[in-house]
Design an enzyme around this catalytic site. Structure first.
Site, PDB file in Angstrom:
ATOM      1  N   ARG A   1     -38.741  39.119  32.917  1.00  0.00           N
ATOM      2  CA  ARG A   1     -38.352  38.442  34.161  1.00  0.00           C
ATOM      3  C   ARG A   1     -38.284  36.928  33.969  1.00  0.00           C
ATOM      4  O   ARG A   1     -39.215  36.333  33.438  1.00  0.00           O
ATOM      5  CB  ARG A   1     -39.413  38.805  35.198  1.00  0.00           C
ATOM      6  CG  ARG A   1     -39.203  38.261  36.567  1.00  0.00           C
ATOM      7  CD  ARG A   1     -40.249  38.811  37.520  1.00  0.00           C
ATOM      8  NE  ARG A   1     -41.525  38.096  37.427  1.00  0.00           N
ATOM      9  CZ  ARG A   1     -42.410  38.012  38.415  1.00  0.00           C
ATOM     10  NH1 ARG A   1     -42.186  38.619  39.566  1.00  0.00           N
ATOM     11  NH2 ARG A   1     -43.543  37.349  38.259  1.00  0.00           N
TER      12      ARG A   1
ATOM     13  N   PHE B   1     -44.206  44.874  46.516  1.00  0.00           N
ATOM     14  CA  PHE B   1     -45.321  44.435  45.674  1.00  0.00           C
ATOM     15  C   PHE B   1     -46.553  45.280  46.031  1.00  0.00           C
ATOM     16  O   PHE B   1     -46.870  45.438  47.214  1.00  0.00           O
ATOM     17  CB  PHE B   1     -45.597  42.949  45.937  1.00  0.00           C
ATOM     18  CG  PHE B   1     -46.541  42.350  44.950  1.00  0.00           C
ATOM     19  CD1 PHE B   1     -46.116  42.004  43.684  1.00  0.00           C
ATOM     20  CD2 PHE B   1     -47.869  42.126  45.283  1.00  0.00           C
ATOM     21  CE1 PHE B   1     -46.981  41.449  42.755  1.00  0.00           C
ATOM     22  CE2 PHE B   1     -48.748  41.574  44.363  1.00  0.00           C
ATOM     23  CZ  PHE B   1     -48.301  41.235  43.096  1.00  0.00           C
TER      24      PHE B   1
ATOM     25  N   ASP C   1     -41.810  39.928  53.805  1.00  0.00           N
ATOM     26  CA  ASP C   1     -42.585  39.206  52.796  1.00  0.00           C
ATOM     27  C   ASP C   1     -41.579  38.338  52.029  1.00  0.00           C
ATOM     28  O   ASP C   1     -40.656  38.854  51.382  1.00  0.00           O
ATOM     29  CB  ASP C   1     -43.292  40.209  51.877  1.00  0.00           C
ATOM     30  CG  ASP C   1     -44.161  39.524  50.826  1.00  0.00           C
ATOM     31  OD1 ASP C   1     -43.874  38.360  50.485  1.00  0.00           O
ATOM     32  OD2 ASP C   1     -45.093  40.171  50.318  1.00  0.00           O
TER      33      ASP C   1
ATOM     34  N   TYR D   1     -47.313  29.119  46.103  1.00  0.00           N
ATOM     35  CA  TYR D   1     -47.557  28.736  44.693  1.00  0.00           C
ATOM     36  C   TYR D   1     -46.400  29.094  43.764  1.00  0.00           C
ATOM     37  O   TYR D   1     -46.448  28.773  42.588  1.00  0.00           O
ATOM     38  CB  TYR D   1     -48.864  29.349  44.167  1.00  0.00           C
ATOM     39  CG  TYR D   1     -49.043  30.827  44.458  1.00  0.00           C
ATOM     40  CD1 TYR D   1     -48.347  31.789  43.753  1.00  0.00           C
ATOM     41  CD2 TYR D   1     -49.918  31.240  45.466  1.00  0.00           C
ATOM     42  CE1 TYR D   1     -48.498  33.136  44.033  1.00  0.00           C
ATOM     43  CE2 TYR D   1     -50.080  32.585  45.765  1.00  0.00           C
ATOM     44  CZ  TYR D   1     -49.370  33.527  45.041  1.00  0.00           C
ATOM     45  OH  TYR D   1     -49.520  34.852  45.331  1.00  0.00           O
ATOM     46  N   LYS D   2     -45.375  29.763  44.305  1.00  0.00           N
ATOM     47  CA  LYS D   2     -44.218  30.094  43.457  1.00  0.00           C
ATOM     48  C   LYS D   2     -43.204  28.954  43.558  1.00  0.00           C
ATOM     49  O   LYS D   2     -43.457  27.872  43.038  1.00  0.00           O
ATOM     50  CB  LYS D   2     -43.631  31.442  43.873  1.00  0.00           C
ATOM     51  CG  LYS D   2     -44.632  32.608  43.745  1.00  0.00           C
ATOM     52  CD  LYS D   2     -43.978  33.912  44.119  1.00  0.00           C
ATOM     53  CE  LYS D   2     -44.962  35.053  44.251  1.00  0.00           C
ATOM     54  NZ  LYS D   2     -45.551  35.501  42.991  1.00  0.00           N
TER      55      LYS D   2
HETATM   56  C1  LIG Z   1     -44.179  40.036  47.099  1.00  0.00           C
HETATM   57  C2  LIG Z   1     -45.620  39.690  46.970  1.00  0.00           C
HETATM   58  N1  LIG Z   1     -46.467  40.041  47.965  1.00  0.00           N
HETATM   59  C3  LIG Z   1     -47.785  39.775  47.884  1.00  0.00           C
HETATM   60  C4  LIG Z   1     -48.325  39.122  46.788  1.00  0.00           C
HETATM   61  C5  LIG Z   1     -49.807  38.860  46.738  1.00  0.00           C
HETATM   62  O1  LIG Z   1     -50.072  37.508  46.942  1.00  0.00           O
HETATM   63  P1  LIG Z   1     -51.555  36.938  46.940  1.00  0.00           P
HETATM   64  O2  LIG Z   1     -52.110  37.134  45.567  1.00  0.00           O
HETATM   65  O3  LIG Z   1     -51.368  35.482  47.262  1.00  0.00           O
HETATM   66  O4  LIG Z   1     -52.337  37.650  47.971  1.00  0.00           O
HETATM   67  C6  LIG Z   1     -47.479  38.730  45.741  1.00  0.00           C
HETATM   68  C7  LIG Z   1     -48.007  38.037  44.560  1.00  0.00           C
HETATM   69  O5  LIG Z   1     -47.336  37.665  43.655  1.00  0.00           O
HETATM   70  C8  LIG Z   1     -46.094  39.034  45.836  1.00  0.00           C
HETATM   71  O6  LIG Z   1     -45.253  38.712  44.851  1.00  0.00           O
END
Ligand SMILES: Cc1ncc(COP(=O)(O)O)c(C=O)c1O
Length: 397
Positions: free
Chosen positions: A356, A113, A184, A209-210
């Site tokens: 998705r 990400f 992660d 939150y997911k």
């Molecule tokens: C794999 C991954 N890492 C990091 C993040 C970033 O999360 P945040 O916006 O809570 O910092 C996300 C957000 O969807 C994500 O999917």
């Protein structure tokens, strides 16, 4: 065996909507609305500041972390809540680099990400001194781990394709070469049973939150393996991670264990929502969750491939290489997703071409998947996506 019809009844699911986006923002548990309302009126309202003690607000980040620990195979007392996932990535990275001082390379992959990569780049810039972020193709991660790597920073399940890395193999190879590991778990926690302790992971981070349904902006979590918990030094050394926050010492002294990764005041209202959701999660058998999730995914893949030949599967077919989402590719993916949303099938689009959908047995069943397939088939077979109003990109896709 978990009764998923009973868990479905515990969520607010708008009439006529098939919500295939619990992998992005989980739906509202009925009890969360009531729990937040009660926290607002009975705790914030009536107790005001005394609630930090009377309602044990101060202990919530660790207490809630313990409930998530079961879902991710972590030892109790080694997961703490707070901040956003991006912040937790930064914290874990900074600690790992300090713990492996002779190495300068953060290894990640191009499927990660972007925020994780941005945080790593920012940290390298701040540290200077030759620190670099190296990214390789996801399938090359294992071979790229060598004696130069300080830490691997890998998102277990790819946010676009749903491809899942082999946590045990990557962690073992990293350790063989003297590297630390950060996992992660944004698309893993609540998607399937994660085994952090069994895999010997060093650090892990994730969001709530997911799949865990804490609501928009809900706090992240961080795991620090017991062997590092009292030596890892937090770069973001805020007062709530201090050994004695209310001593107001001028010097920083980290708390024991994972609690040192707290930074500032925790989001009590979001934690209340998360606690209500975790009441549902406490009763879930994770083996049953995985089995049902894979069955729903397979049903969706078979149905879409049979009815929509122009959509190309982006998710691996092999169960072991998947999380709990399925993605298809199409050059007009954005418009197709808007047409789906207009018909009540909610997923999301990820550039450049990913349609998705997430499969979350807590509130999605085979009848929902069947209805979704029929609607998508109608959209694709009759080109219902080919309308100008579906092609204007919104801010959030
Ligand atoms: C794999 C991954 N890492 C990091 C993040 C970033 O999360 P945040 O916006 O809570 O910092 C996300 C957000 O969807 C994500 O999917």
């Amino acid at each position: 065996m978990t009764d998923f019809a009973a868990t479905k009844a515990q969520f607010h699911l708008p009439q006529g909507m098939i919500y295939l986006d619990g992998n992005s923002l989980g739906p509202l548990p009925h009890a969360a609305a009531a729990r937040v309302a009660q926290t607002v009126t009975a705790e914030w309202g009536d107790m005001l500041i005394t609630a930090w003690n009377k309602a044990a607000w101060m202990d919530k980040p660790m207490r809630v972390g313990d409930r998530i620990a079961r879902l991710i195979g972590a030892e109790a007392g080694h997961v703490v809540m707070g901040d956003t996932l991006s912040i937790k990535v930064y914290q874990a990275l900074a600690s790992c680099l300090e713990m492996n001082p002779t190495r300068k390379v953060i290894l990640s992959d191009t499927g990660n990400f972007p925020s994780d990569l941005y945080m790593a780049e920012g940290l390298c810039r701040t540290l200077g001194n030759g620190y670099t972020l190296k990214t390789v193709a996801p399938e090359d991660v294992l071979d790229a781990i060598d004696g130069t790597v300080a830490v691997t920073m890998i998102t277990e399940v790819d946010y676009r394709t749903g491809r899942r890395h082999n946590m045990a193999a990557i962690t073992a190879r990293a350790h063989q070469h003297g590297a630390l590991t950060i996992w992660d778990l944004a698309h893993s926690a609540g998607a399937f049973q994660v085994e952090l302790a069994k895999c010997n992971a060093d650090f892990a981070v994730g969001c709530s939150y997911k799949y865990l349904n804490s609501g928009p902006g809900g706090p992240a979590f961080i795991y620090v393996a017991p062997r590092h918990a009292d030596t890892a030094r937090p770069a973001l050394s805020g007062w709530q991670g201090h050994a004695a926050p209310f001593a107001f010492d001028l010097d920083y002294r980290p708390a024991t264990g994972a609690e040192r990764m707290r930074v500032g005041t925790p989001p009590i209202l979001q934690l209340a929502a998360l606690e209500a959701s975790l009441d549902i999660w406490d009763g879930i058998d994770m083996a049953a969750l995985r089995k049902t999730s894979l069955a729903l995914q397979d049903q969706y893949i078979a149905g879409i491939e049979a009815a929509c030949p122009s959509l190309t599967l982006a998710t691996p077919r092999n169960h072991a290489e998947r999380g709990s989402q399925v993605s298809f590719r199409h050059p007009e993916g954005y418009a197709i997703m808007q047409a789906m949303i207009a018909r009540g099938v909610i997923g999301d689009f990820r550039a450049p071409d990913i349609i998705r959908c997430g499969f979350t047995p807590l509130f999605i069943d085979a009848a929902d998947v069947d209805k979704a397939i029929k609607i998508i088939a109608d959209i694709m077979q009759n080109n219902l996506w080919d309308r100008s109003e579906y092609k204007t990109r919104a801010k959030v896709t």
